[in-house]
Design a protein around this motif. Structure first.
Motif: not given
Length: 68
Positions: A43-49, A35-41
């Motif tokens: 563009g729903e992820g948070a910036p690393q900082e 699910e995390g990978l799908a969210q990242s795909d």
């Protein structure tokens, strides 16, 4: 790889003595990662900082000190 194959491969790789709880924990982890990978795909992820800041706050709260 489809979900069924992912589950079968994960269970096959576990020790023969793995408990049902351990198997379920592993499957929950796989589902969360997928699910995390799908969210990242999407563009729903948070910036690393931002993630580093959140982790630092969690570590500080749980340990009572600042992370290194």
């Amino acid at each position: 790889m489809n979900d069924r194959q992912l589950v079968l491969d994960a269970v096959r790789q576990m020790p023969d003595r793995a408990s049902l709880t351990e198997i379920l924990d592993e499957l929950r982890l796989l589902a969360s990662v997928k699910e995390g990978l799908a969210q990242s795909d999407r563009g729903e992820g948070a910036p690393q900082e931002e993630v580093v800041k959140i982790l630092d706050e969690w570590i500080t709260k749980s340990s009572g000190r600042h992370a290194a």
